[in-house]
Every structure is written in structure tokens, then in C-alpha cells.
Design an enzyme around this catalytic site. Structure first.
Site, PDB file in Angstrom:
ATOM      1  N   ARG A   1       0.708  -0.952   0.215  1.00  9.53           N
ATOM      2  CA  ARG A   1      -0.402  -0.230  -0.208  1.00  9.53           C
ATOM      3  C   ARG A   1       0.693   1.261   0.308  1.00  9.53           C
ATOM      4  NH1 ARG A   1       1.534   2.517   3.642  1.00  9.53           N
ATOM      5  NH2 ARG A   1       1.080   2.810   5.738  1.00  9.53           N
TER       6      ARG A   1
ATOM      7  N   GLU B   1       8.464   0.490   4.132  1.00  8.38           N
ATOM      8  CA  GLU B   1       8.285  -0.444   5.505  1.00  8.38           C
ATOM      9  C   GLU B   1       8.247  -0.960   4.872  1.00  8.38           C
ATOM     10  OE1 GLU B   1       6.358   0.796   9.347  1.00  8.38           O
ATOM     11  OE2 GLU B   1       4.506   0.099   8.246  1.00  8.38           O
TER      12      GLU B   1
ATOM     13  N   LYS C   1       0.353  12.413   9.684  1.00  7.95           N
ATOM     14  CA  LYS C   1       1.505  12.244   9.955  1.00  7.95           C
ATOM     15  C   LYS C   1       2.771  13.776  10.126  1.00  7.95           C
ATOM     16  CE  LYS C   1       4.424   7.911  11.025  1.00  7.95           C
ATOM     17  NZ  LYS C   1       4.005   6.873  10.790  1.00  7.95           N
TER      18      LYS C   1
ATOM     19  N   ALA D   1      -3.587  -8.380  14.067  1.00  7.12           N
ATOM     20  CA  ALA D   1      -3.805  -6.663  14.346  1.00  7.12           C
ATOM     21  C   ALA D   1      -4.662  -6.164  12.882  1.00  7.12           C
ATOM     22  CB  ALA D   1      -2.336  -6.557  13.161  1.00  7.12           C
TER      23      ALA D   1
HETATM   24  P1  0O2 Z   1      -1.159   2.303   9.200  1.00  3.79           P
HETATM   25  O1  0O2 Z   1      -3.182   2.745   9.152  1.00  3.79           O
HETATM   26  O2  0O2 Z   1      -1.381   0.906   9.031  1.00  3.79           O
HETATM   27  O3  0O2 Z   1      -0.414   2.463   8.089  1.00  3.79           O
HETATM   28  P2  0O2 Z   1       6.483   5.836  12.835  1.00  3.79           P
HETATM   29  O4  0O2 Z   1       5.896   6.970  13.359  1.00  3.79           O
HETATM   30  O5  0O2 Z   1       5.628   5.136  11.382  1.00  3.79           O
HETATM   31  O6  0O2 Z   1       7.431   6.641  12.617  1.00  3.79           O
HETATM   32  P3  0O2 Z   1       5.893   4.084  14.167  1.00  3.79           P
HETATM   33  O7  0O2 Z   1       4.397   4.442  15.017  1.00  3.79           O
HETATM   34  O8  0O2 Z   1       6.921   4.087  16.086  1.00  3.79           O
HETATM   35  O9  0O2 Z   1       6.874   4.901  13.788  1.00  3.79           O
HETATM   36  O10 0O2 Z   1       5.987   2.801  13.951  1.00  3.79           O
HETATM   37  P4  0O2 Z   1       5.523   1.205  14.275  1.00  3.79           P
HETATM   38  O11 0O2 Z   1       5.582   1.329  15.644  1.00  3.79           O
HETATM   39  O12 0O2 Z   1       6.536   0.621  13.889  1.00  3.79           O
HETATM   40  O13 0O2 Z   1       3.874   0.355  13.763  1.00  3.79           O
HETATM   41  C1  0O2 Z   1       3.688   1.270  12.407  1.00  3.79           C
HETATM   42  C2  0O2 Z   1       2.461   0.923  11.572  1.00  3.79           C
HETATM   43  O14 0O2 Z   1       2.818  -0.715  12.342  1.00  3.79           O
HETATM   44  C3  0O2 Z   1       1.088   1.018  11.882  1.00  3.79           C
HETATM   45  O15 0O2 Z   1       0.577   2.141  11.301  1.00  3.79           O
HETATM   46  C4  0O2 Z   1       0.259  -0.224  11.842  1.00  3.79           C
HETATM   47  O16 0O2 Z   1       0.518  -0.378   9.975  1.00  3.79           O
HETATM   48  C5  0O2 Z   1       1.507  -1.041  12.321  1.00  3.79           C
HETATM   49  N1  0O2 Z   1       1.026  -1.269  13.759  1.00  3.79           N
HETATM   50  C6  0O2 Z   1       2.296  -0.549  14.763  1.00  3.79           C
HETATM   51  N2  0O2 Z   1       1.258  -1.050  16.064  1.00  3.79           N
HETATM   52  C7  0O2 Z   1       0.155  -1.262  16.144  1.00  3.79           C
HETATM   53  C8  0O2 Z   1      -0.538  -1.695  16.651  1.00  3.79           C
HETATM   54  O17 0O2 Z   1      -1.195  -1.480  17.729  1.00  3.79           O
HETATM   55  N3  0O2 Z   1      -1.868  -2.316  16.028  1.00  3.79           N
HETATM   56  C9  0O2 Z   1      -2.113  -2.736  14.587  1.00  3.79           C
HETATM   57  N4  0O2 Z   1      -3.190  -3.456  14.501  1.00  3.79           N
HETATM   58  N5  0O2 Z   1      -0.941  -2.070  13.890  1.00  3.79           N
HETATM   59  C10 0O2 Z   1       0.238  -1.681  14.679  1.00  3.79           C
HETATM   60  P5  0O2 Z   1       0.029   2.965  10.800  1.00  3.79           P
HETATM   61  O18 0O2 Z   1       0.694   3.984  10.519  1.00  3.79           O
HETATM   62  O19 0O2 Z   1       0.139   3.351  12.326  1.00  3.79           O
HETATM   63  O20 0O2 Z   1      -1.450   2.742  10.352  1.00  3.79           O
END
Ligand code: 0O2
Length: 238
Positions: A78, A174, A88, A186
Site C-alpha cells: 500500500r 516499510e 503524520k 492485527a
Molecule cells: P497504517 O494505517 O497501518 O499505516 P513511525 O511514526 O511510523 O515512524 P511508529 O509508529 O513507532 O513509527 O512505527 P511502528 O511502531 O513501526 O508502527 C507502524 C505501523 O505498524 C502502523 O502504521 C501499523 O500498520 C502497525 N502497527 C504498529 N502498532 C500496531 C498496533 O498496536 N496494532 C496494529 N493493528 N497495528 C500496529 P500506522 O501508520 O499506525 O497505520
């Protein structure tokens, strides 16, 4: 004011900010002036996704020849939505330039690789990272160190080159690697995270239930991997 009212209030403030700030004339001018560069910007990320997806498909193919099985169940890709990108940029206080966005936001291109077994996750990650055109920027192992809410996956931020007509660009992608069980969990938890107006007590109960499910499904992943390894060892002795 209870927790839900505070949440609704904060969301309202955020929406007002987006309407009055990010949808201001200044922001719309930025979008118009950058229409072509923006299209190009997203197209570079789409190319990077293609490169990474191909690398995983090649590894899957090689595995299936060598071990007669596919370690990858599915690959989902995606590009971050504009809405989520803008949020963000705003939350991290990143300057509104494409250079700054490219430099500071790591998940514009996302590749999610779903595997059957935990071992496969690490094998695939190691194989990808050992390729000489891949540079590891960041690694977060939420399998060995799950998040407090129960989330598990291996996250890699990698840089991959894309070759354009007259230039080579290094793009960040990523990569999330997880098992089928982790992916199932998840997606369900994601639904809860984006649901608004759930009463606090209800939210707490569901969150605890989810933590319990995450622990159980992690045990199931471990057991399935052990059984799989056992079967493989039996095959080898035959
Ligand atoms: P989306 O809609 O999936 O894109 P960053 O700010 O990204 O540099 P962060 O937030 O520490 O740093 O990144 P991290 O922890 O590596 O997590 C980023 C992504 O991992 C999220 O993207 C989610 O896709 C997934 N993720 C992380 N934690 C969780 C969680 O607790 N539950 C679920 N379901 N997914 C998680 P986004 O951008 O939040 O959302």
C-alpha cells in the site's frame, strides 16, 4: 467530562485544524504548485514497492524449488493515503516540502509479508537484508518484544534503489513481516483502534480480551512451528 467526551473534543479540534490549517489557501496552493512533483513522488514509492515485492516473490520461488513449500502466504502492498500522510506531517511537525517528507516519513511505501511460520519471517528478513542493494534503516522486532497491547510483527525500514531513465534514487519502504495469526489479530485490533465513541469500560474489556487472544495466538504460532519442524526432521530421517 468523561474519556469519550474528551476524545470527541480532541477529534473535533483536529478536524478544525485540518479544515482551517491544512485545507487553508496556503496548503491548497502548495498542493497545486506541487501537483506534478507530487505525482512523481508517489510514483517513485510505487516503483520501490514493485522492487521489494519482486524480491520477496523471487525468494518464495526459490524456497519452493529448494524446499518444496512456499514460506509466503500473501503479500499486501500500500501507498500511504494522503489523509494519513498529512496527519503524520502535522503530528511530527515536519516542514511542508517533499524533501522533508521523504527524509522524515518512513512508511509512505508499505509491504506486508504474511508467512505461515515464525522461522520463515526471520529467514526472509535475513535474505532480504543480505542483498547488496538493500540498506537497513531501522528494525523493530515486535515479535521478540511485543507491544503492550499485544501487537506482534517484525518491522524493517529499508532503502532500495529504483532505476529511472536518467537517475537512480534510493527509496524508503516499510516492510512488515508477520504470521497469519499475527495478521488476523492485527486486523481485528486495527478495527478497534479506529472505532470512535466506544464507552471506556467496554474499550478496556475488549483491549484485555485482545491481549489474551494475542498471547494465545502467539502460543499457537510457536506450537505450529514446532510441529512443522518436527515433521521436517522426520522427513529428513526417512
Ligand atoms: P497504517 O494505517 O497501518 O499505516 P513511525 O511514526 O511510523 O515512524 P511508529 O509508529 O513507532 O513509527 O512505527 P511502528 O511502531 O513501526 O508502527 C507502524 C505501523 O505498524 C502502523 O502504521 C501499523 O500498520 C502497525 N502497527 C504498529 N502498532 C500496531 C498496533 O498496536 N496494532 C496494529 N493493528 N497495528 C500496529 P500506522 O501508520 O499506525 O497505520
Amino acid at each position: 467530562m468523561d474519556f469519550n467526551h474528551i476524545n470527541t473534543y480532541i477529534n473535533q479540534l483536529q478536524d478544525d485544524f485540518i479544515r482551517n490549517g491544512l485545507m487553508s489557501d496556503e496548503f491548497l496552493d502548495f498542493m497545486n504548485e506541487n501537483k506534478l512533483p507530487m505525482d512523481q513522488f508517489f510514483s517513485y514509492y510505487r516503483c520501490a514497492i514493485m522492487e521489494i515485492e519482486t524480491k520477496f516473490n523471487v525468494l518464495n520461488e526459490q524456497f519452493s524449488l529448494r524446499y518444496d513449500r512456499n514460506p509466503i502466504e500473501s503479500i499486501k502492498t500500500r501507498i500511504k493515503s494522503m489523509d494519513s500522510l498529512i496527519r503524520k506531517v502535522r503530528d511530527k511537525n515536519i516542514p511542508l516540502t517533499l524533501e522533508a517528507i521523504e527524509e522524515n516519513i518512513y512508511d509512505i511505501a508499505g509491504v506486508r509479508v504474511v508467512c505461515s511460520f515464525i522461522d520463515d519471517i526471520y529467514t526472509l528478513a535475513d535474505s532480504l537484508l543480505s542483498q547488496d542493494d538493500i540498506k537497513l534503516i531501522r528494525r523493530k522486532d515486535y515479535i521478540k518484544n511485543p507491544k503492550s497491547g499485544g501487537y506482534r510483527s517484525l518491522h524493517l525500514i529499508v532503502e532500495v534503489p529504483i532505476f529511472l531513465q536518467n537517475e537512480k534514487r534510493h527509496m524508503k519502504v516499510e516492510v512488515q513481516l508477520r504470521t497469519i495469526a499475527m495478521d488476523f489479530w492485527a486486523s481485528l485490533e486495527h478495527k478497534l483502534r479506529y472505532k470512535k465513541n466506544i464507552p471506556e469500560a467496554e474499550l478496556k474489556a475488549i483491549s484485555e480480551d485482545l491481549i489474551d487472544c494475542a498471547n494465545q495466538s502467539s502460543k499457537l504460532d510457536e506450537r505450529m512451528m514446532e510441529i512443522h519442524n518436527h515433521i521436517l526432521s522426520l522427513e529428513r530421517t526417512q
